[in-house]
Design an enzyme around this catalytic site. Structure first.
Site, PDB file in Angstrom:
ATOM      1  N   LYS A   1       0.859  -1.194   0.000  1.00  0.00           N
ATOM      2  CA  LYS A   1       0.000   0.000   0.000  1.00  0.00           C
ATOM      3  C   LYS A   1       0.881   1.225   0.000  1.00  0.00           C
ATOM      4  O   LYS A   1       2.012   1.182   0.497  1.00  0.00           O
ATOM      5  CB  LYS A   1      -0.876   0.011   1.255  1.00  0.00           C
ATOM      6  CG  LYS A   1      -2.076   0.925   1.151  1.00  0.00           C
ATOM      7  CD  LYS A   1      -3.195   0.229   0.428  1.00  0.00           C
ATOM      8  CE  LYS A   1      -4.430   1.100   0.317  1.00  0.00           C
ATOM      9  NZ  LYS A   1      -5.569   0.256  -0.120  1.00  0.00           N
TER      10      LYS A   1
HETATM   11  P1  NAD Z   1     -12.729   7.880  -2.691  1.00  0.00           P
HETATM   12  O1  NAD Z   1     -11.726   8.921  -2.364  1.00  0.00           O
HETATM   13  O2  NAD Z   1     -13.121   7.654  -4.096  1.00  0.00           O
HETATM   14  O3  NAD Z   1     -14.074   8.146  -1.853  1.00  0.00           O
HETATM   15  C1  NAD Z   1     -14.112   8.328  -0.465  1.00  0.00           C
HETATM   16  C2  NAD Z   1     -15.517   8.806  -0.067  1.00  0.00           C
HETATM   17  O4  NAD Z   1     -15.584   8.905   1.361  1.00  0.00           O
HETATM   18  C3  NAD Z   1     -15.858  10.184  -0.599  1.00  0.00           C
HETATM   19  O5  NAD Z   1     -17.234  10.206  -0.946  1.00  0.00           O
HETATM   20  C4  NAD Z   1     -15.620  11.096   0.590  1.00  0.00           C
HETATM   21  O6  NAD Z   1     -16.418  12.290   0.558  1.00  0.00           O
HETATM   22  C5  NAD Z   1     -16.064  10.188   1.718  1.00  0.00           C
HETATM   23  N1  NAD Z   1     -15.514  10.579   3.009  1.00  0.00           N
HETATM   24  C6  NAD Z   1     -14.259  11.033   3.295  1.00  0.00           C
HETATM   25  N2  NAD Z   1     -14.157  11.319   4.585  1.00  0.00           N
HETATM   26  C7  NAD Z   1     -15.334  11.015   5.146  1.00  0.00           C
HETATM   27  C8  NAD Z   1     -15.859  11.102   6.446  1.00  0.00           C
HETATM   28  N3  NAD Z   1     -15.098  11.552   7.458  1.00  0.00           N
HETATM   29  N4  NAD Z   1     -17.132  10.684   6.659  1.00  0.00           N
HETATM   30  C9  NAD Z   1     -17.869  10.236   5.632  1.00  0.00           C
HETATM   31  N5  NAD Z   1     -17.445  10.140   4.386  1.00  0.00           N
HETATM   32  C10 NAD Z   1     -16.203  10.532   4.145  1.00  0.00           C
HETATM   33  O7  NAD Z   1     -12.160   6.528  -2.043  1.00  0.00           O
HETATM   34  P2  NAD Z   1     -12.569   5.023  -2.421  1.00  0.00           P
HETATM   35  O8  NAD Z   1     -11.620   4.521  -3.431  1.00  0.00           O
HETATM   36  O9  NAD Z   1     -14.038   4.951  -2.669  1.00  0.00           O
HETATM   37  O10 NAD Z   1     -12.196   4.254  -1.064  1.00  0.00           O
HETATM   38  C11 NAD Z   1     -13.092   4.151   0.048  1.00  0.00           C
HETATM   39  C12 NAD Z   1     -12.654   3.001   0.941  1.00  0.00           C
HETATM   40  O11 NAD Z   1     -12.663   1.778   0.201  1.00  0.00           O
HETATM   41  C13 NAD Z   1     -11.239   3.093   1.511  1.00  0.00           C
HETATM   42  O12 NAD Z   1     -11.211   2.470   2.781  1.00  0.00           O
HETATM   43  C14 NAD Z   1     -10.413   2.282   0.526  1.00  0.00           C
HETATM   44  O13 NAD Z   1      -9.200   1.814   1.077  1.00  0.00           O
HETATM   45  C15 NAD Z   1     -11.393   1.162   0.247  1.00  0.00           C
HETATM   46  N6  NAD Z   1     -11.146   0.412  -0.990  1.00  0.00           N
HETATM   47  C16 NAD Z   1     -11.073   1.046  -2.203  1.00  0.00           C
HETATM   48  C17 NAD Z   1     -10.874   0.301  -3.355  1.00  0.00           C
HETATM   49  C18 NAD Z   1     -10.865   0.937  -4.717  1.00  0.00           C
HETATM   50  O14 NAD Z   1     -10.786   0.175  -5.706  1.00  0.00           O
HETATM   51  N7  NAD Z   1     -10.980   2.248  -4.865  1.00  0.00           N
HETATM   52  C19 NAD Z   1     -10.735  -1.087  -3.275  1.00  0.00           C
HETATM   53  C20 NAD Z   1     -10.825  -1.710  -2.041  1.00  0.00           C
HETATM   54  C21 NAD Z   1     -11.039  -0.940  -0.908  1.00  0.00           C
END
Ligand code: NAD
Length: 425
Positions: free
Chosen positions: A115
Protein backbone atom coordinates in the site's frame (compact mmCIF):
# COMPACT_ATOMS: atom_id res chain seq x y z
CA UNK A 1 10.91 -14.57 17.80
CA UNK A 2 12.13 -11.58 15.84
CA UNK A 3 15.66 -10.47 16.65
CA UNK A 4 15.68 -7.09 14.98
CA UNK A 5 12.58 -5.05 15.13
CA UNK A 6 13.27 -1.45 14.09
CA UNK A 7 9.74 -0.52 13.06
CA UNK A 8 7.86 -2.30 15.76
CA UNK A 9 7.57 0.57 18.18
CA UNK A 10 6.66 3.04 15.48
CA UNK A 11 4.08 0.86 13.78
CA UNK A 12 2.49 -0.48 16.92
CA UNK A 13 1.70 3.02 18.12
CA UNK A 14 -0.91 2.93 15.33
CA UNK A 15 -4.11 1.35 16.70
CA UNK A 16 -5.10 0.30 13.16
CA UNK A 17 -1.81 -1.55 12.59
CA UNK A 18 -1.84 -3.04 16.10
CA UNK A 19 -5.38 -4.38 15.72
CA UNK A 20 -4.65 -5.77 12.24
CA UNK A 21 -1.68 -7.70 13.67
CA UNK A 22 -3.76 -8.78 16.66
CA UNK A 23 -6.29 -10.26 14.25
CA UNK A 24 -3.56 -12.18 12.41
CA UNK A 25 -2.10 -13.42 15.66
CA UNK A 26 -5.44 -14.52 17.17
CA UNK A 27 -6.59 -16.30 14.02
CA UNK A 28 -3.11 -17.76 13.40
CA UNK A 29 -3.10 -19.35 16.83
CA UNK A 30 -6.65 -20.62 16.39
CA UNK A 31 -5.79 -22.50 13.18
CA UNK A 32 -2.27 -23.41 14.29
CA UNK A 33 -0.22 -21.46 11.78
CA UNK A 34 3.52 -22.12 12.08
CA UNK A 35 4.93 -19.59 14.55
CA UNK A 36 7.83 -18.45 12.32
CA UNK A 37 5.39 -17.74 9.54
CA UNK A 38 3.19 -15.70 11.86
CA UNK A 39 6.25 -13.70 12.95
CA UNK A 40 7.12 -12.94 9.32
CA UNK A 41 3.55 -11.80 8.60
CA UNK A 42 3.51 -9.52 11.63
CA UNK A 43 5.99 -7.11 10.02
CA UNK A 44 6.19 -5.59 6.55
CA UNK A 45 8.98 -6.80 4.32
CA UNK A 46 9.99 -3.29 3.25
CA UNK A 47 8.99 0.28 4.16
CA UNK A 48 9.93 3.16 1.88
CA UNK A 49 9.50 6.72 3.14
CA UNK A 50 10.16 9.70 0.89
CA UNK A 51 10.08 13.46 1.35
CA UNK A 52 9.98 15.48 -1.81
CA UNK A 53 9.37 19.07 -2.91
CA UNK A 54 6.61 20.18 -5.25
CA UNK A 55 6.47 23.68 -6.69
CA UNK A 56 2.95 25.06 -6.20
CA UNK A 57 1.26 27.27 -8.80
CA UNK A 58 2.18 30.38 -6.78
CA UNK A 59 5.89 29.53 -7.06
CA UNK A 60 6.24 28.33 -3.47
CA UNK A 61 7.91 24.94 -2.90
CA UNK A 62 6.17 22.62 -0.42
CA UNK A 63 7.64 19.39 0.94
CA UNK A 64 5.39 16.30 1.10
CA UNK A 65 5.91 12.94 2.77
CA UNK A 66 4.90 9.70 1.11
CA UNK A 67 5.13 6.00 1.88
CA UNK A 68 5.09 2.66 0.16
CA UNK A 69 4.86 -0.37 2.42
CA UNK A 70 5.58 -3.72 0.77
CA UNK A 71 4.24 -6.27 3.20
CA UNK A 72 4.67 -9.71 1.62
CA UNK A 73 5.48 -11.07 -1.85
CA UNK A 74 5.36 -14.79 -1.30
CA UNK A 75 2.43 -15.32 -3.65
CA UNK A 76 3.49 -12.89 -6.38
CA UNK A 77 4.43 -9.24 -7.02
CA UNK A 78 3.38 -6.69 -4.41
CA UNK A 79 0.01 -5.10 -5.18
CA UNK A 80 -2.05 -2.41 -3.46
CA UNK A 81 -3.56 1.06 -3.73
CA UNK A 82 -2.13 4.56 -3.42
CA UNK A 83 -3.91 7.01 -1.11
CA UNK A 84 -3.82 10.83 -1.07
CA UNK A 85 -5.31 11.98 2.23
CA UNK A 86 -4.19 14.48 4.89
CA UNK A 87 -4.15 11.89 7.69
CA UNK A 88 -1.97 9.31 5.87
CA UNK A 89 0.82 8.03 8.17
CA UNK A 90 3.14 5.03 8.16
CA UNK A 91 1.11 2.90 10.58
CA UNK A 92 -2.04 3.26 8.50
CA UNK A 93 -0.24 2.42 5.26
CA UNK A 94 1.38 -0.60 6.94
CA UNK A 95 -2.00 -1.85 8.22
CA UNK A 96 -3.53 -1.47 4.76
CA UNK A 97 -0.53 -3.25 3.15
CA UNK A 98 -0.95 -6.14 5.58
CA UNK A 99 -4.65 -6.39 4.76
CA UNK A 100 -3.74 -6.49 1.05
CA UNK A 101 -1.55 -9.56 1.61
CA UNK A 102 -4.48 -11.25 3.33
CA UNK A 103 -6.99 -10.13 0.68
CA UNK A 104 -4.90 -11.35 -2.25
CA UNK A 105 -4.28 -14.66 -0.52
CA UNK A 106 -7.95 -15.15 0.30
CA UNK A 107 -8.99 -14.34 -3.28
CA UNK A 108 -6.48 -16.86 -4.61
CA UNK A 109 -4.64 -14.23 -6.69
CA UNK A 110 -0.95 -14.62 -7.62
CA UNK A 111 -0.13 -11.36 -5.82
CA UNK A 112 1.44 -10.12 -2.61
CA UNK A 113 0.36 -7.14 -0.52
CA UNK A 114 1.43 -3.48 -0.50
CA UNK A 115 0.00 0.00 0.00
CA UNK A 116 1.13 3.56 -0.56
CA UNK A 117 0.13 7.00 0.55
CA UNK A 118 0.98 10.68 0.51
CA UNK A 119 -0.08 12.95 3.36
CA UNK A 120 -1.89 15.62 1.37
CA UNK A 121 -5.42 16.91 0.89
CA UNK A 122 -5.91 16.55 -2.88
CA UNK A 123 -8.96 18.82 -2.72
CA UNK A 124 -6.66 21.74 -1.88
CA UNK A 125 -4.45 21.19 -4.95
CA UNK A 126 -5.04 22.47 -8.46
CA UNK A 127 -5.01 19.89 -11.27
CA UNK A 128 -1.46 20.87 -12.28
CA UNK A 129 -0.22 20.68 -8.65
CA UNK A 130 -1.78 17.22 -8.32
CA UNK A 131 -0.06 16.15 -11.54
CA UNK A 132 3.34 17.48 -10.37
CA UNK A 133 2.99 15.78 -7.00
CA UNK A 134 2.02 12.46 -8.60
CA UNK A 135 4.87 12.56 -11.12
CA UNK A 136 7.46 13.45 -8.47
CA UNK A 137 6.22 10.73 -6.10
CA UNK A 138 6.36 8.22 -8.98
CA UNK A 139 9.99 9.16 -9.71
CA UNK A 140 10.86 8.66 -6.04
CA UNK A 141 9.21 5.23 -6.11
CA UNK A 142 10.45 4.16 -9.55
CA UNK A 143 13.22 1.83 -8.29
CA UNK A 144 10.71 -0.09 -6.20
CA UNK A 145 7.73 -0.52 -8.54
CA UNK A 146 7.16 -2.27 -11.88
CA UNK A 147 4.81 -4.83 -13.47
CA UNK A 148 6.83 -7.70 -11.94
CA UNK A 149 7.71 -5.94 -8.65
CA UNK A 150 4.96 -3.80 -7.18
CA UNK A 151 1.82 -2.55 -8.95
CA UNK A 152 -0.02 0.43 -7.42
CA UNK A 153 -3.72 1.24 -8.05
CA UNK A 154 -6.20 3.97 -7.05
CA UNK A 155 -7.46 4.32 -3.48
CA UNK A 156 -8.87 7.21 -1.42
CA UNK A 157 -8.14 10.54 -3.12
CA UNK A 158 -6.56 9.09 -6.28
CA UNK A 159 -8.22 7.98 -9.52
CA UNK A 160 -7.65 6.76 -13.08
CA UNK A 161 -6.04 10.11 -14.04
CA UNK A 162 -3.51 9.67 -11.21
CA UNK A 163 -2.68 6.22 -12.60
CA UNK A 164 -2.28 7.58 -16.16
CA UNK A 165 0.28 10.14 -14.86
CA UNK A 166 2.10 7.44 -12.90
CA UNK A 167 2.31 5.10 -15.90
CA UNK A 168 3.48 7.94 -18.16
CA UNK A 169 6.19 9.09 -15.70
CA UNK A 170 7.44 5.58 -15.00
CA UNK A 171 7.60 4.80 -18.75
CA UNK A 172 9.95 7.75 -19.46
CA UNK A 173 12.95 5.82 -18.12
CA UNK A 174 12.24 2.98 -20.56
CA UNK A 175 11.44 4.83 -23.76
CA UNK A 176 8.45 2.50 -24.17
CA UNK A 177 5.05 2.35 -22.43
CA UNK A 178 5.06 0.26 -19.28
CA UNK A 179 1.31 -0.16 -18.94
CA UNK A 180 1.51 -2.99 -16.42
CA UNK A 181 3.16 -0.83 -13.73
CA UNK A 182 -0.18 0.41 -12.35
CA UNK A 183 -3.81 -0.68 -12.61
CA UNK A 184 -7.00 1.35 -12.50
CA UNK A 185 -5.87 3.28 -15.61
CA UNK A 186 -8.31 4.83 -18.11
CA UNK A 187 -9.25 2.26 -20.81
CA UNK A 188 -7.59 4.42 -23.49
CA UNK A 189 -4.14 3.77 -21.97
CA UNK A 190 -4.35 0.09 -21.04
CA UNK A 191 -7.09 0.11 -18.40
CA UNK A 192 -9.65 -2.64 -18.11
CA UNK A 193 -13.31 -2.21 -18.90
CA UNK A 194 -15.27 -2.45 -15.66
CA UNK A 195 -12.41 -1.45 -13.33
CA UNK A 196 -14.11 1.82 -12.22
CA UNK A 197 -17.17 -0.02 -10.95
CA UNK A 198 -15.37 -3.17 -9.81
CA UNK A 199 -15.01 -2.61 -6.06
CA UNK A 200 -18.59 -1.35 -5.65
CA UNK A 201 -19.92 -4.12 -7.88
CA UNK A 202 -18.03 -6.72 -5.85
CA UNK A 203 -19.48 -5.23 -2.64
CA UNK A 204 -22.97 -5.71 -4.12
CA UNK A 205 -22.30 -9.31 -5.24
CA UNK A 206 -21.36 -9.93 -1.60
CA UNK A 207 -24.46 -8.08 -0.30
CA UNK A 208 -26.58 -10.32 -2.48
CA UNK A 209 -24.84 -13.48 -1.22
CA UNK A 210 -24.96 -12.59 2.48
CA UNK A 211 -28.61 -11.56 2.36
CA UNK A 212 -29.47 -14.79 0.58
CA UNK A 213 -27.45 -16.83 3.11
CA UNK A 214 -29.36 -15.19 5.96
CA UNK A 215 -32.76 -15.86 4.41
CA UNK A 216 -33.39 -12.45 2.85
CA UNK A 217 -33.06 -10.97 -0.61
CA UNK A 218 -31.35 -7.87 -1.91
CA UNK A 219 -34.53 -7.01 -3.77
CA UNK A 220 -36.31 -4.48 -1.52
CA UNK A 221 -33.77 -4.82 1.32
CA UNK A 222 -33.13 -1.46 3.02
CA UNK A 223 -29.52 -0.36 2.65
CA UNK A 224 -27.42 2.56 3.97
CA UNK A 225 -24.05 3.37 2.41
CA UNK A 226 -21.39 5.65 3.91
CA UNK A 227 -19.04 7.28 1.38
CA UNK A 228 -19.95 8.23 -2.19
CA UNK A 229 -16.57 7.85 -3.87
CA UNK A 230 -15.27 5.14 -6.18
CA UNK A 231 -16.55 2.37 -3.91
CA UNK A 232 -19.70 3.86 -2.33
CA UNK A 233 -21.17 5.40 -5.46
CA UNK A 234 -20.88 2.25 -7.55
CA UNK A 235 -22.13 0.10 -4.66
CA UNK A 236 -25.19 2.36 -4.34
CA UNK A 237 -25.87 2.20 -8.08
CA UNK A 238 -25.46 -1.56 -8.42
CA UNK A 239 -27.58 -2.20 -5.30
CA UNK A 240 -30.26 0.14 -6.67
CA UNK A 241 -30.22 -1.76 -10.00
CA UNK A 242 -30.84 -5.03 -8.15
CA UNK A 243 -33.92 -3.55 -6.47
CA UNK A 244 -32.47 -2.65 -3.07
CA UNK A 245 -34.04 0.33 -1.29
CA UNK A 246 -30.98 2.55 -0.74
CA UNK A 247 -32.38 4.87 1.95
CA UNK A 248 -29.21 6.81 2.81
CA UNK A 249 -25.83 7.69 1.29
CA UNK A 250 -23.17 10.13 2.45
CA UNK A 251 -19.90 11.89 1.73
CA UNK A 252 -17.58 14.05 3.78
CA UNK A 253 -20.16 16.89 3.73
CA UNK A 254 -22.86 14.78 5.45
CA UNK A 255 -25.59 12.26 4.62
CA UNK A 256 -28.91 12.32 2.77
CA UNK A 257 -31.89 10.18 3.78
CA UNK A 258 -35.13 9.16 2.08
CA UNK A 259 -37.14 6.39 3.76
CA UNK A 260 -38.81 5.43 0.45
CA UNK A 261 -35.45 4.84 -1.19
CA UNK A 262 -33.24 7.32 -3.05
CA UNK A 263 -33.22 7.49 -6.84
CA UNK A 264 -29.50 6.72 -7.13
CA UNK A 265 -28.99 7.67 -10.82
CA UNK A 266 -30.46 11.10 -9.96
CA UNK A 267 -28.24 11.40 -6.88
CA UNK A 268 -25.20 10.58 -9.04
CA UNK A 269 -26.18 13.24 -11.59
CA UNK A 270 -26.64 15.79 -8.76
CA UNK A 271 -23.27 14.86 -7.24
CA UNK A 272 -21.55 15.22 -10.60
CA UNK A 273 -22.75 18.80 -11.01
CA UNK A 274 -22.43 19.92 -7.36
CA UNK A 275 -19.34 17.87 -6.41
CA UNK A 276 -21.15 17.08 -3.16
CA UNK A 277 -24.38 15.47 -1.89
CA UNK A 278 -25.14 18.54 0.21
CA UNK A 279 -28.66 20.00 -0.27
CA UNK A 280 -29.87 17.21 -2.59
CA UNK A 281 -33.57 18.16 -2.85
CA UNK A 282 -35.38 14.78 -2.71
CA UNK A 283 -34.02 13.83 0.72
CA UNK A 284 -33.62 14.90 4.30
CA UNK A 285 -30.15 15.98 5.48
CA UNK A 286 -28.71 13.87 8.30
CA UNK A 287 -25.12 13.47 9.49
CA UNK A 288 -22.71 10.56 9.05
CA UNK A 289 -23.25 9.33 12.63
CA UNK A 290 -27.03 9.21 12.07
CA UNK A 291 -26.49 7.25 8.86
CA UNK A 292 -24.44 4.64 10.71
CA UNK A 293 -27.16 4.14 13.32
CA UNK A 294 -30.09 3.71 10.91
CA UNK A 295 -32.26 0.65 11.40
CA UNK A 296 -31.51 -1.01 8.05
CA UNK A 297 -31.21 -4.56 6.75
CA UNK A 298 -27.70 -3.81 5.58
CA UNK A 299 -25.11 -1.13 6.30
CA UNK A 300 -22.09 -0.68 4.01
CA UNK A 301 -19.38 1.66 5.32
CA UNK A 302 -17.44 2.63 2.15
CA UNK A 303 -15.40 5.67 3.30
CA UNK A 304 -12.60 5.38 5.84
CA UNK A 305 -11.33 3.13 8.64
CA UNK A 306 -12.44 3.15 12.27
CA UNK A 307 -15.87 4.72 11.71
CA UNK A 308 -17.67 2.05 13.78
CA UNK A 309 -15.92 2.03 17.14
CA UNK A 310 -16.55 1.79 20.88
CA UNK A 311 -18.10 5.29 20.92
CA UNK A 312 -20.97 4.41 18.59
CA UNK A 313 -21.15 0.61 18.61
CA UNK A 314 -24.23 0.58 20.85
CA UNK A 315 -26.11 2.79 18.39
CA UNK A 316 -25.61 0.40 15.46
CA UNK A 317 -28.94 -1.20 14.51
CA UNK A 318 -28.11 -2.81 11.15
CA UNK A 319 -28.41 -6.59 11.06
CA UNK A 320 -25.71 -7.06 8.46
CA UNK A 321 -22.60 -4.97 7.82
CA UNK A 322 -20.62 -5.28 4.58
CA UNK A 323 -17.21 -3.60 4.81
CA UNK A 324 -16.72 -1.72 1.54
CA UNK A 325 -13.93 0.35 3.16
CA UNK A 326 -10.79 -1.16 4.62
CA UNK A 327 -10.94 -1.48 8.41
CA UNK A 328 -14.18 0.48 9.03
CA UNK A 329 -15.01 -1.50 12.20
CA UNK A 330 -12.44 -1.38 15.02
CA UNK A 331 -11.35 -4.62 16.68
CA UNK A 332 -13.23 -4.02 19.99
CA UNK A 333 -16.39 -2.88 18.22
CA UNK A 334 -16.22 -5.95 16.00
CA UNK A 335 -16.24 -8.24 19.04
CA UNK A 336 -19.25 -6.41 20.54
CA UNK A 337 -21.22 -6.64 17.30
CA UNK A 338 -20.36 -10.31 16.78
CA UNK A 339 -21.53 -11.02 20.32
CA UNK A 340 -24.82 -9.27 19.48
CA UNK A 341 -25.31 -11.50 16.42
CA UNK A 342 -24.64 -8.83 13.80
CA UNK A 343 -23.18 -10.43 10.69
CA UNK A 344 -20.12 -8.61 9.38
CA UNK A 345 -18.61 -9.44 6.01
CA UNK A 346 -14.97 -8.37 6.43
CA UNK A 347 -13.09 -5.98 4.14
CA UNK A 348 -10.68 -8.57 2.75
CA UNK A 349 -13.66 -10.41 1.28
CA UNK A 350 -16.23 -7.64 0.73
CA UNK A 351 -14.09 -5.09 -1.12
CA UNK A 352 -11.91 -7.61 -2.98
CA UNK A 353 -13.61 -6.85 -6.31
CA UNK A 354 -11.23 -3.94 -6.89
CA UNK A 355 -8.07 -5.98 -6.74
CA UNK A 356 -9.65 -8.85 -8.68
CA UNK A 357 -10.30 -6.56 -11.65
CA UNK A 358 -6.88 -4.91 -11.12
CA UNK A 359 -5.49 -8.41 -11.52
CA UNK A 360 -7.52 -8.82 -14.74
CA UNK A 361 -6.17 -5.46 -15.96
CA UNK A 362 -2.57 -6.47 -15.22
CA UNK A 363 -3.06 -9.74 -17.13
CA UNK A 364 -4.66 -7.92 -20.09
CA UNK A 365 -1.72 -5.45 -20.18
CA UNK A 366 0.83 -8.25 -20.19
CA UNK A 367 -0.78 -10.12 -23.11
CA UNK A 368 -2.30 -7.09 -24.90
CA UNK A 369 -5.62 -8.85 -25.28
CA UNK A 370 -8.53 -6.84 -23.87
CA UNK A 371 -11.81 -8.25 -22.62
CA UNK A 372 -15.40 -7.07 -23.04
CA UNK A 373 -17.09 -5.61 -19.96
CA UNK A 374 -19.46 -8.57 -19.70
CA UNK A 375 -16.52 -10.95 -19.50
CA UNK A 376 -14.97 -8.88 -16.71
CA UNK A 377 -18.23 -8.85 -14.74
CA UNK A 378 -18.89 -12.55 -15.19
CA UNK A 379 -15.37 -13.53 -14.15
CA UNK A 380 -15.51 -11.13 -11.18
CA UNK A 381 -18.83 -12.57 -10.01
CA UNK A 382 -17.51 -16.12 -10.22
CA UNK A 383 -14.53 -15.28 -7.99
CA UNK A 384 -16.53 -13.24 -5.44
CA UNK A 385 -19.30 -15.83 -5.16
CA UNK A 386 -16.88 -18.72 -4.79
CA UNK A 387 -14.85 -16.86 -2.18
CA UNK A 388 -17.97 -15.94 -0.20
CA UNK A 389 -19.16 -19.57 -0.23
CA UNK A 390 -15.77 -20.78 1.02
CA UNK A 391 -15.72 -18.25 3.89
CA UNK A 392 -19.38 -18.82 4.77
CA UNK A 393 -18.91 -22.59 4.87
CA UNK A 394 -15.84 -22.33 7.12
CA UNK A 395 -17.72 -20.02 9.47
CA UNK A 396 -20.75 -22.35 9.67
CA UNK A 397 -18.58 -25.43 10.16
CA UNK A 398 -16.43 -23.91 12.91
CA UNK A 399 -19.05 -21.63 14.42
CA UNK A 400 -16.89 -18.55 14.03
CA UNK A 401 -17.26 -15.07 12.57
CA UNK A 402 -16.86 -14.42 8.85
CA UNK A 403 -13.84 -12.26 9.72
CA UNK A 404 -12.07 -15.11 11.47
CA UNK A 405 -12.96 -17.52 8.66
CA UNK A 406 -11.71 -15.16 5.97
CA UNK A 407 -8.45 -14.52 7.82
CA UNK A 408 -8.01 -18.26 8.49
CA UNK A 409 -8.40 -19.11 4.80
CA UNK A 410 -5.92 -16.36 3.86
CA UNK A 411 -3.36 -17.50 6.43
CA UNK A 412 -3.59 -21.17 5.46
CA UNK A 413 -2.80 -20.43 1.81
CA UNK A 414 0.13 -18.21 2.82
CA UNK A 415 1.39 -20.87 5.20
CA UNK A 416 1.45 -23.47 2.41
CA UNK A 417 3.34 -21.20 0.01
CA UNK A 418 5.76 -19.90 2.63
CA UNK A 419 6.50 -23.42 3.85
CA UNK A 420 7.28 -24.52 0.27
CA UNK A 421 9.68 -21.58 0.05
CA UNK A 422 11.41 -22.74 3.19
CA UNK A 423 10.20 -20.07 5.58
CA UNK A 424 8.61 -22.27 8.25
CA UNK A 425 10.55 -23.36 11.32
P1 NAD B 1 -12.73 7.88 -2.69
O1 NAD B 1 -11.73 8.92 -2.36
O2 NAD B 1 -13.12 7.65 -4.10
O3 NAD B 1 -14.07 8.15 -1.85
C1 NAD B 1 -14.11 8.33 -0.46
C2 NAD B 1 -15.52 8.81 -0.07
O4 NAD B 1 -15.58 8.91 1.36
C3 NAD B 1 -15.86 10.18 -0.60
O5 NAD B 1 -17.23 10.21 -0.95
C4 NAD B 1 -15.62 11.10 0.59
O6 NAD B 1 -16.42 12.29 0.56
C5 NAD B 1 -16.06 10.19 1.72
N1 NAD B 1 -15.51 10.58 3.01
C6 NAD B 1 -14.26 11.03 3.30
N2 NAD B 1 -14.16 11.32 4.59
C7 NAD B 1 -15.33 11.01 5.15
C8 NAD B 1 -15.86 11.10 6.45
N3 NAD B 1 -15.10 11.55 7.46
N4 NAD B 1 -17.13 10.68 6.66
C9 NAD B 1 -17.87 10.24 5.63
N5 NAD B 1 -17.44 10.14 4.39
C10 NAD B 1 -16.20 10.53 4.15
O7 NAD B 1 -12.16 6.53 -2.04
P2 NAD B 1 -12.57 5.02 -2.42
O8 NAD B 1 -11.62 4.52 -3.43
O9 NAD B 1 -14.04 4.95 -2.67
O10 NAD B 1 -12.20 4.25 -1.06
C11 NAD B 1 -13.09 4.15 0.05
C12 NAD B 1 -12.65 3.00 0.94
O11 NAD B 1 -12.66 1.78 0.20
C13 NAD B 1 -11.24 3.09 1.51
O12 NAD B 1 -11.21 2.47 2.78
C14 NAD B 1 -10.41 2.28 0.53
O13 NAD B 1 -9.20 1.81 1.08
C15 NAD B 1 -11.39 1.16 0.25
N6 NAD B 1 -11.15 0.41 -0.99
C16 NAD B 1 -11.07 1.05 -2.20
C17 NAD B 1 -10.87 0.30 -3.36
C18 NAD B 1 -10.86 0.94 -4.72
O14 NAD B 1 -10.79 0.18 -5.71
N7 NAD B 1 -10.98 2.25 -4.86
C19 NAD B 1 -10.74 -1.09 -3.27
C20 NAD B 1 -10.82 -1.71 -2.04
C21 NAD B 1 -11.04 -0.94 -0.91
Amino acid sequence: MSQVDPHHHHLNSSPFFASTIQQIEDTGKLVNINSSILEILKQPRRIITVSFPVKMDNGESLVFTGYRVQHNQCLGPFKGGLRFHPSVYMGEVAALATLMTMKNSLLNLPLGGAKGGVAVDPNLLTESEKEKLTRRFTREMAPFIGHDKDIPAPDVGTDSQTMAWMMDTYSLDYGFSQTGVVTGKPVEVGGSKGRDAATGLGVVFIMDKVLEATGRSINSASVAIQGFGKVGMHAALEAYKLGAKVIAVSDVSGAIFNGDGLNIPEVIAYNKVNKSLKSYPEAEAINNEELLSLDVDLLAPCALEGVINMDNVNDIKAKVIVEGANGPVTHDADLVLHERGVIIVPDILANGGGVVVSYFEWVQDIVWLFWAEDEVRTKLKAIMDQCFDKVWETSQKNNQSLRTSAMANALLRLEKAMTLRGQAS
